[in-house]
Scaffold this active site. Structure first.
Site, short mmCIF file in Angstrom:
data_model
loop_
_atom_site.label_atom_id
_atom_site.label_comp_id
_atom_site.label_asym_id
_atom_site.label_seq_id
_atom_site.Cartn_x
_atom_site.Cartn_y
_atom_site.Cartn_z
N LEU A 161 1.13 -4.68 0.10
CA LEU A 161 0.03 -5.63 -0.04
C LEU A 161 -1.13 -5.09 0.79
O LEU A 161 -0.92 -4.49 1.84
CB LEU A 161 0.42 -7.02 0.48
CG LEU A 161 1.50 -7.78 -0.29
CD1 LEU A 161 1.78 -9.11 0.42
CD2 LEU A 161 1.09 -8.03 -1.72
N ASP A 162 -2.35 -5.30 0.32
CA ASP A 162 -3.51 -4.89 1.09
C ASP A 162 -3.53 -5.61 2.43
O ASP A 162 -2.96 -6.70 2.58
CB ASP A 162 -4.80 -5.20 0.33
CG ASP A 162 -4.89 -4.47 -0.99
OD1 ASP A 162 -4.26 -3.40 -1.11
OD2 ASP A 162 -5.58 -4.97 -1.90
N LYS A 163 -4.23 -5.05 3.39
CA LYS A 163 -4.31 -5.62 4.73
C LYS A 163 -4.67 -7.10 4.71
O LYS A 163 -4.04 -7.91 5.38
CB LYS A 163 -5.33 -4.85 5.56
CG LYS A 163 -5.58 -5.43 6.95
CD LYS A 163 -6.65 -4.65 7.70
CE LYS A 163 -6.93 -5.29 9.05
NZ LYS A 163 -8.00 -4.57 9.80
N ARG A 261 -7.86 -7.00 -7.65
CA ARG A 261 -9.24 -6.98 -7.19
C ARG A 261 -10.12 -6.16 -8.13
O ARG A 261 -11.23 -6.57 -8.48
CB ARG A 261 -9.29 -6.41 -5.77
CG ARG A 261 -8.45 -7.21 -4.78
CD ARG A 261 -8.19 -6.44 -3.48
NE ARG A 261 -9.43 -6.19 -2.75
CZ ARG A 261 -9.49 -5.40 -1.68
NH1 ARG A 261 -8.40 -4.78 -1.25
NH2 ARG A 261 -10.64 -5.24 -1.04
#
Length: 333
Positions: A161-163, A261
């Site tokens: 998962l992205d930060k 995104r």
């Protein structure tokens, strides 16, 4: 087997990270400035005597008080040295070389057995070490959580998962489980669903975005829909709108970097507060409005159906309620 896991992982999630290694020790070096070194800058002199390190790292050692000249701490990398001076250098390891070390941290574990664990990652936590984030990552926490993590590629992490994306992740605790999970993700047999808030009205009819994702040729820190990118598909369901924002449920059929995104931004609907892809802060949010809410898969060892859900964290819950007046209800299979 490890090479096969790495290949499948890269194909599924575009990852390319180093293996954990032993923690290096600091080393002391002593030398005297020679006649042909008289008048040199200190940092240039250090490079000549420790050329396995970068100049910037050695400059950082000076700033941290790791260099003495004639027994006195050196205060500037640009100072000139004189022939005959004695230099004492403490070579601390680079941040990168210290990245894969255990760091005890609180983990929000929703399920755990001897083969795997499912956890909910908070926004702001980096998953594994990378430039700018060599420490305090989820990988460091997993290395501290159980000893077997040190024997697994990436401490058992099979997807990312992205930060600033919160939500559910599954992590392997054994090599057989990791092999099975990586293959299941590559075969699209792991269901991953997200809740998102996107700018604009996306329309009320469910739709799919099927567009290849690759590195943005103009801005290297971003991904983009590009010809020749890796195939990617996102299913999008509209759940409601309010305050110029659409509440969405997104299901991944692939796991490309920044996929949701990028896909939504490519349709003119960037996520709220996703500055990298054109999203504006709104509804009190300062991080991208994306949460991995549901994870379903067959247990990699005994095959039992596993499904987990994580409600929205407080920041997204408050924003969601401003859009819809209520938080999303749990799904049923």
């Amino acid at each position: 087997m490890r090479a096969e896991i790495e290949r499948d992982y890269r194909d599924g999630d575009d990852a390319d990270v180093a293996e954990p290694g032993p923690l290096p020790e600091a080393e002391q070096r002593h030398f005297q400035v020679q006649l042909d070194e008289h008048g040199e800058r200190l940092d240039k002199l250090l490079v000549a005597h420790a050329d396995e390190f970068s100049r910037s790292h050695l400059q950082g050692l000076v700033e941290r008080g790791c260099v003495k000249i004639d027994g006195v701490l050196a205060s500037s990398s640009s100072r000139r040295v004189r022939a005959g001076q004695g230099v004492e250098l403490t070579l601390e390891p680079t941040e990168e070389s210290r990245a894969y070390t255990p760091e005890p941290m609180a983990l929000d574990i929703r399920f755990e057995d001897e083969h795997l664990l499912v956890l909910c990652k908070p926004a702001g936590r980096v998953v594994h070490p990378a430039p700018g984030n060599w420490r305090h990552t989820l990988l460091n926490g997993l290395l501290a959580h159980h000893a077997a993590a040190a024997r697994l590629p990436r401490a058992g992490i099979v997807h990312r998962l992205d930060k600033d994306t919160s939500g559910l992740m599954v992590v392997a605790k054994s090599l057989p489980a990791m092999t099975a999970l990586v293959r299941a993700i590559a075969a699209r047999d792991v269901q991953r669903e997200y809740l998102a808030l996107a700018h604009g009205d996306v329309g009320h009819v469910p739709f799919s975005i099927e567009a290849p994702v690759g590195r943005d040729p103009q801005v290297r820190v971003r991904m983009a829909v590009v010809p020749g990118g890796k195939p990617a598909r996102t299913d999008v369901t509209w759940l409601g709108s309010g305050e110029g924002v659409s509440a969405l449920r997104c299901r991944l059929h692939s796991g490309r970097t920044h996929q949701i995104r990028v896909h939504l931004a490519s349709r003119g609907h960037p996520l709220v507060a996703d500055a990298l892809y054109g999203g504006r802060p709104a509804l009190g949010l300062e991080r991208q409005a994306l949460h991995a809410t549901r994870l379903a898969f067959a247990h990699p060892v005994h095959g039992r159906a596993c499904a987990y859900e994580a409600p929205l964290p407080d920041d997204l819950r408050v924003a969601w309620e401003r859009v819809l007046g209520a938080t999303p209800s749990a799904r049923s299979d």
